[in-house]
Design a protein around this motif. Structure first.
Motif, PDB file in Angstrom:
ATOM      1  N   ASN A 222      51.780 -13.779  38.623  1.00 21.65           N
ATOM      2  CA  ASN A 222      50.661 -13.053  39.229  1.00 21.65           C
ATOM      3  C   ASN A 222      51.068 -11.655  39.667  1.00 21.65           C
ATOM      4  N   SER A 223      52.234 -11.224  39.210  1.00 25.21           N
ATOM      5  CA  SER A 223      52.725  -9.884  39.550  1.00 25.21           C
ATOM      6  C   SER A 223      52.526  -8.965  38.348  1.00 25.21           C
ATOM      7  N   ASN A 224      53.026  -7.729  38.478  1.00 24.64           N
ATOM      8  CA  ASN A 224      52.950  -6.799  37.343  1.00 24.64           C
ATOM      9  C   ASN A 224      54.304  -6.682  36.640  1.00 24.64           C
ATOM     10  N   LYS A 225      55.201  -7.664  36.874  1.00 24.29           N
ATOM     11  CA  LYS A 225      56.503  -7.690  36.211  1.00 24.29           C
ATOM     12  C   LYS A 225      56.439  -8.564  34.965  1.00 24.29           C
ATOM     13  N   VAL A 226      57.466  -8.464  34.126  1.00 24.02           N
ATOM     14  CA  VAL A 226      57.539  -9.215  32.872  1.00 24.02           C
ATOM     15  C   VAL A 226      58.771 -10.112  32.915  1.00 24.02           C
ATOM     16  N   VAL A 227      58.575 -11.417  32.658  1.00 26.26           N
ATOM     17  CA  VAL A 227      59.701 -12.358  32.572  1.00 26.26           C
ATOM     18  C   VAL A 227      60.250 -12.301  31.154  1.00 26.26           C
ATOM     19  N   LYS A 228      61.544 -11.952  31.028  1.00 28.52           N
ATOM     20  CA  LYS A 228      62.131 -11.735  29.702  1.00 28.52           C
ATOM     21  C   LYS A 228      62.948 -12.913  29.193  1.00 28.52           C
ATOM     22  N   LYS A 229      63.461 -13.740  30.106  1.00 26.25           N
ATOM     23  CA  LYS A 229      64.322 -14.841  29.666  1.00 26.25           C
ATOM     24  C   LYS A 229      64.376 -15.900  30.754  1.00 26.25           C
ATOM     25  N   ILE A 230      64.598 -17.168  30.354  1.00 31.69           N
ATOM     26  CA  ILE A 230      64.739 -18.289  31.287  1.00 31.69           C
ATOM     27  C   ILE A 230      66.072 -18.976  31.023  1.00 31.69           C
ATOM     28  N   LYS A 231      66.773 -19.295  32.087  1.00 29.42           N
ATOM     29  CA  LYS A 231      68.062 -19.986  31.970  1.00 29.42           C
ATOM     30  C   LYS A 231      68.093 -21.158  32.935  1.00 29.42           C
ATOM     31  N   ALA A 232      68.453 -22.344  32.426  1.00 28.10           N
ATOM     32  CA  ALA A 232      68.614 -23.544  33.255  1.00 28.10           C
ATOM     33  C   ALA A 232      70.063 -24.000  33.148  1.00 28.10           C
ATOM     34  N   MET A 233      70.633 -24.430  34.245  1.00 32.63           N
ATOM     35  CA  MET A 233      72.034 -24.835  34.259  1.00 32.63           C
ATOM     36  C   MET A 233      72.264 -25.968  35.249  1.00 32.63           C
ATOM     37  N   VAL A 234      73.311 -26.746  34.998  1.00 35.45           N
ATOM     38  CA  VAL A 234      73.777 -27.765  35.924  1.00 35.45           C
ATOM     39  C   VAL A 234      75.067 -27.261  36.549  1.00 35.45           C
ATOM     40  N   GLN A 235      75.117 -27.239  37.863  1.00 35.18           N
ATOM     41  CA  GLN A 235      76.290 -26.763  38.579  1.00 35.18           C
ATOM     42  C   GLN A 235      76.938 -27.896  39.358  1.00 35.18           C
ATOM     43  N   GLN A 236      78.252 -27.943  39.285  1.00 40.13           N
ATOM     44  CA  GLN A 236      79.033 -28.908  40.065  1.00 40.13           C
ATOM     45  C   GLN A 236      79.605 -28.186  41.287  1.00 40.13           C
ATOM     46  N   GLY A 237      79.277 -28.694  42.477  1.00 41.22           N
ATOM     47  CA  GLY A 237      79.795 -28.127  43.712  1.00 41.22           C
ATOM     48  C   GLY A 237      80.982 -28.917  44.216  1.00 41.22           C
ATOM     49  N   VAL A 238      82.074 -28.220  44.543  1.00 38.78           N
ATOM     50  CA  VAL A 238      83.292 -28.846  45.053  1.00 38.78           C
ATOM     51  C   VAL A 238      83.577 -28.258  46.425  1.00 38.78           C
ATOM     52  N   ASP A 239      83.692 -29.142  47.417  1.00 35.71           N
ATOM     53  CA  ASP A 239      83.954 -28.719  48.793  1.00 35.71           C
ATOM     54  C   ASP A 239      85.260 -29.339  49.258  1.00 35.71           C
ATOM     55  N   VAL A 240      86.312 -28.506  49.350  1.00 42.30           N
ATOM     56  CA  VAL A 240      87.589 -28.963  49.896  1.00 42.30           C
ATOM     57  C   VAL A 240      87.482 -28.831  51.414  1.00 42.30           C
TER      58      VAL A 240
END
Length: 364
Positions: A222-240
């Motif tokens: 609903n804005s005046n910007k243009v979406v050029k690409k979509i990226k989906a990823m799975v991230q693994q979080g490690v907390d020491v």
């Protein structure tokens, strides 16, 4: 029906002490942990000498590279979580398992049983993957059953009369699914009317290793910007947990697409992207958290760490989490819009029949 049990056996270098255990993986169900049980067999000479034999549960936590250690500086902690004297026997009530009862009958009077309880707050077995060329000890949490002879359980053990058998503390997936993950994020732009909306939904909260993750994406521009690409990823979080700044993330699966793009102002887009996080696709990357025993060929990505409460975070542990992250790229001036959804990745609890097949074989 005759059940043949599979038993793990390990001897000390001087062949005076032998350890028997029917399993090396112990299940943590958050509120309790399966007891660690086994049988110790002594040589006749040790029995005549009335040697004191001790068994300990040791947690080995390595938090730095072995190559970086110097004189007086070690990036490793060894914690003794449980200790008991096995021989001469100390009076205590032990509820023997069927395996222990059978082995005691078979191995004779020089066999001594033991049962130890692992603390519920102890960390899960996790190892950080190294490069293929690195042969040093990996960072992570590992457990060992240690058997040695001495005057007390505080004595320094001698290598020839000591047994160290590696075990694992594992967690299995809950039987019930949680709430379906869903999030909506919006972004407005300075000096520009309207906003960009991104809605991301997963088909469920709990996934098993190797299962396909369906990421449902809905974009309303609903804005005046243009979406050029979509990226989906799975991230693994490690907390020491030992370090204040010991959190880091690794992208273990991703997918980029320009299908349906550019998404012009006033348009909307709905699509589904599929991701499968596996260790095979990350086998050459250092820093990926994997299951506690990296020598096994069936090693997989580390499972999500389940804890009863944030107060139960052990200072000598590594906590693993997973999340799906979706990014919309709007070009150099528009920036990005990101949405993130945590999920659980674990192994399903094996059935009783599968456990019997893993421990032995069943004959009619």
């Amino acid at each position: 029906m005759v059940v043949n049990f599979k038993v793990f056996k390990k001897c000390s270098p001087n062949n005076m002490i032998t350890l028997y255990m029917n399993r090396r993986e112990f299940v943590d169900s958050v509120t309790q942990v399966e007891p660690i049980d086994g049988i110790i067999v002594l040589d006749d000479e040790y029995v005549r000498q009335n040697r004191k034999i001790f068994v300990q549960l040791v947690c080995n936590f390595r938090y730095g590279r072995e190559d970086d250690e110097m004189i007086g500086l070690r990036f490793q902690k060894e914690l003794t979580l449980a200790s008991q004297q096995v021989c001469p026997p100390v009076k205590q009530d032990i509820q023997l398992t069927k395996m222990q009862e059978r082995l005691l009958k078979k191995l004779g009077s020089n066999a001594f049983p033991f049962v130890m309880q692992m603390p519920t707050s102890s960390p899960a077995s996790v190892v950080l993957q190294q490069k293929a060329s690195d042969e040093s000890q990996p960072c992570g949490v590992q457990y060992f059953v240690k058997i040695f002879t001495g005057d007390s359980d505080c004595d320094r053990s001698h290598r020839r009369s000591t047994i160290n058998l590696g075990i694992r503390k594992v967690q299995y997936a809950p039987t019930k699914q949680g709430l379906q993950p869903c999030t909506v994020v919006r972004k407005d732009f300075l000096l520009s009317p309207g906003e960009l909306e991104l809605e991301v939904t997963l088909d469920k909260q709990l996934y098993h290793h190797g299962e396909k993750i369906s990421v449902n994406i809905c974009v309303r521009n609903n804005s005046n910007k243009v979406v050029k690409k979509i990226k989906a990823m799975v991230q693994q979080g490690v907390d020491v947990v030992l370090f204040q700044n010991g959190q880091f993330r690794n992208t273990i699966a991703f997918m980029e697409t320009s299908e349906g793009c550019p998404l012009n102002p006033g348009s909307s887009l709905q699509k589904v992207m599929y991701l499968v996080p596996t260790l095979v696709a990350n086998c050459d990357r250092a820093g990926i958290a994997v299951e506690g025993d990296i020598k096994r060929k069936e090693t997989a990505l580390a499972s999500t760490t389940l804890i009863a409460s944030q107060d139960a975070r052990d200072a000598f542990g590594i906590i693993v989490s997973y999340a799906v992250k979706v990014k919309l790229f709007l070009g150099a001036l528009g920036g990005e819009l990101c949405a993130e959804l945590p999920f659980i990745l674990m192994h399903p609890k094996p059935s009783r029949k599968a456990q019997l097949e893993a421990e032995g074989s069943v004959e009619a």
